[in-house]
Design a protein around this motif. Sequence first.
Motif, PDB file in Angstrom:
ATOM      1  N   ASP A 164       0.816  -1.216   0.000  1.00 40.04           N
ATOM      2  CA  ASP A 164       0.000   0.000   0.000  1.00 40.04           C
ATOM      3  C   ASP A 164       0.848   1.263   0.000  1.00 40.04           C
ATOM      4  O   ASP A 164       0.483   2.271  -0.607  1.00 40.04           O
ATOM      5  CB  ASP A 164      -0.948  -0.007   1.199  1.00 40.04           C
ATOM      6  N   TYR A 215      -1.141  -4.825  -8.141  1.00 37.30           N
ATOM      7  CA  TYR A 215      -1.865  -4.422  -6.944  1.00 37.30           C
ATOM      8  C   TYR A 215      -2.089  -2.914  -6.957  1.00 37.30           C
ATOM      9  O   TYR A 215      -1.125  -2.128  -6.879  1.00 37.30           O
ATOM     10  CB  TYR A 215      -1.073  -4.828  -5.697  1.00 37.30           C
ATOM     11  N   LYS A 216      -3.349  -2.521  -7.135  1.00 37.95           N
ATOM     12  CA  LYS A 216      -3.783  -1.123  -7.009  1.00 37.95           C
ATOM     13  C   LYS A 216      -2.955  -0.133  -7.832  1.00 37.95           C
ATOM     14  O   LYS A 216      -2.796   1.027  -7.456  1.00 37.95           O
ATOM     15  CB  LYS A 216      -3.762  -0.693  -5.536  1.00 37.95           C
ATOM     16  N   ILE A 221      -3.212   2.265 -12.821  1.00 37.38           N
ATOM     17  CA  ILE A 221      -4.234   1.284 -12.446  1.00 37.38           C
ATOM     18  C   ILE A 221      -4.822   0.649 -13.699  1.00 37.38           C
ATOM     19  O   ILE A 221      -4.859  -0.579 -13.848  1.00 37.38           O
ATOM     20  CB  ILE A 221      -5.347   1.935 -11.588  1.00 37.38           C
ATOM     21  N   LYS A 276       0.090   0.038  -8.160  1.00 35.27           N
ATOM     22  CA  LYS A 276       1.314   0.427  -7.449  1.00 35.27           C
ATOM     23  C   LYS A 276       2.449  -0.579  -7.626  1.00 35.27           C
ATOM     24  O   LYS A 276       3.627  -0.210  -7.646  1.00 35.27           O
ATOM     25  CB  LYS A 276       1.024   0.566  -5.943  1.00 35.27           C
ATOM     26  N   GLN A 312      -4.012  -3.190 -15.230  1.00 34.70           N
ATOM     27  CA  GLN A 312      -5.149  -4.105 -15.396  1.00 34.70           C
ATOM     28  C   GLN A 312      -5.257  -4.590 -16.832  1.00 34.70           C
ATOM     29  O   GLN A 312      -5.488  -5.781 -17.080  1.00 34.70           O
ATOM     30  CB  GLN A 312      -6.449  -3.416 -14.960  1.00 34.70           C
TER      31      GLN A 312
END
Length: 447
Positions: free
Chosen positions: A136, A290-291, A334, A293, A338
């Motif tokens: 995160d 992940y996000k 992001i 990041k 994806q």
Amino acid sequence: MSKQITIIGAGLVGSLLAALLGKRGYQVNVYERRADIRNANISAGKSINMACSTRGWKALDLVGAGDKVRKAAIAMNGRMMHGIDESLTFQPYGKENEAIYSISRAGLNQILIDHADEYENVNFQFEHKCIDIDLDRTIASFELNDNETKYVESDLIFGTDGAFSAVRSVMQKLKHFNFSQEYISHDYKELSIEAKNGEFQMEKHALHIWPRGSHMLIALPNPDGSFTCTLFLPYEGENSFEKLNNESEIEAFFKSKFPDAFKLIPNLIELFNENPTSPLVIIKCFPWSYKGKVTLIGDASHGIVPFYGQGMNAGFEDVSILNELMDQHGDNWIELFQEFENSRKPDADAIADLALKNFIEMRDLVGQEWFLKRKKIERALYETFPERFIPQYSMVSFTNTPYSEAVRKGNQQDLILDELVNKEDILDIIERGDFKSFVETNHMIPN
């Protein structure tokens, strides 16, 4: 704009990615757990020579490293099969001038690190072992040689740290993260055939294969006249590494299975005992990011066995595709990540399956008469209908056709080849020059 990027792993894909991101103006820091390969004494034993093909060259040229690599590579125009009776049979890979290129892993890695290092905004730091990632906060933790822990914060983290990725091991703890690791029944060991008076002792422009059913030996050329050989054997059972425990067993095995190679490796026992026996693993996972990041690329996200010569090429193609997506999405990481993982995952799975299938072809089939007949028919179709029939191997190695599409088209081609190979006089029809009209009359290839 996300300026600070951390790359974990300075192997082939990590150093290529560093060059791409450096070229695009990002501030890039690459961390590698090993010492700088450019200063290290490269020990043999854990490297299978790389076979660079079209996808790899596209990515290398993209970052401007292609010509540097070409100088260190050797063209292999086809397979040279070695029979137990020491007979030789050559199978071209594609059309004239279509070749895959042999290059040592260590040599290529050195070229790519040097190339990326030319950018002022790219910095390599070695002997940094990644021990944790705060996903995160995009903070990577590294253990240094003096047991000190170093924390590095950045905007993005790329995990390019291979099949046993430290970055992926953190992501595996996430909910809904799918992961599989499959060891095949074979291990490998590196051997070598040295040059004689500076000359190659076998055909230079070929990938040499000794196919023996459950096991095989391969050899790829090096610029110094030597060949890097790799022995693939089951790790247990008959004709396995488990059974080769002393000098007499090793010698007897090589004399009976690879007699011509045995004569060319006078230091066989020394190499066999010194070089490690290493496993072969297939890695599949999802998601890769992940996000927006952190993301995995190369073997960290899709490790495959080496039997199609596409592991490195697939990793390099990841970099090419990332570059195209950066052009489309800018710094919307992001969406970019994806789209990357959703579009790339089917192709990564496809080449993993193809590589395993090609292992069976290389070790079991390439010397069999019906297989040689099938290859002659396939070649005739390719030469006669170059726009309508491109063999699966050529699609994979000599085009940028998505791997999943190559699988789909290859399955259709198998049906055509199955029909033609069962026609007894098909080779006579090819010889007479009647092949084109025969195929068209019987509507065997779709327009």
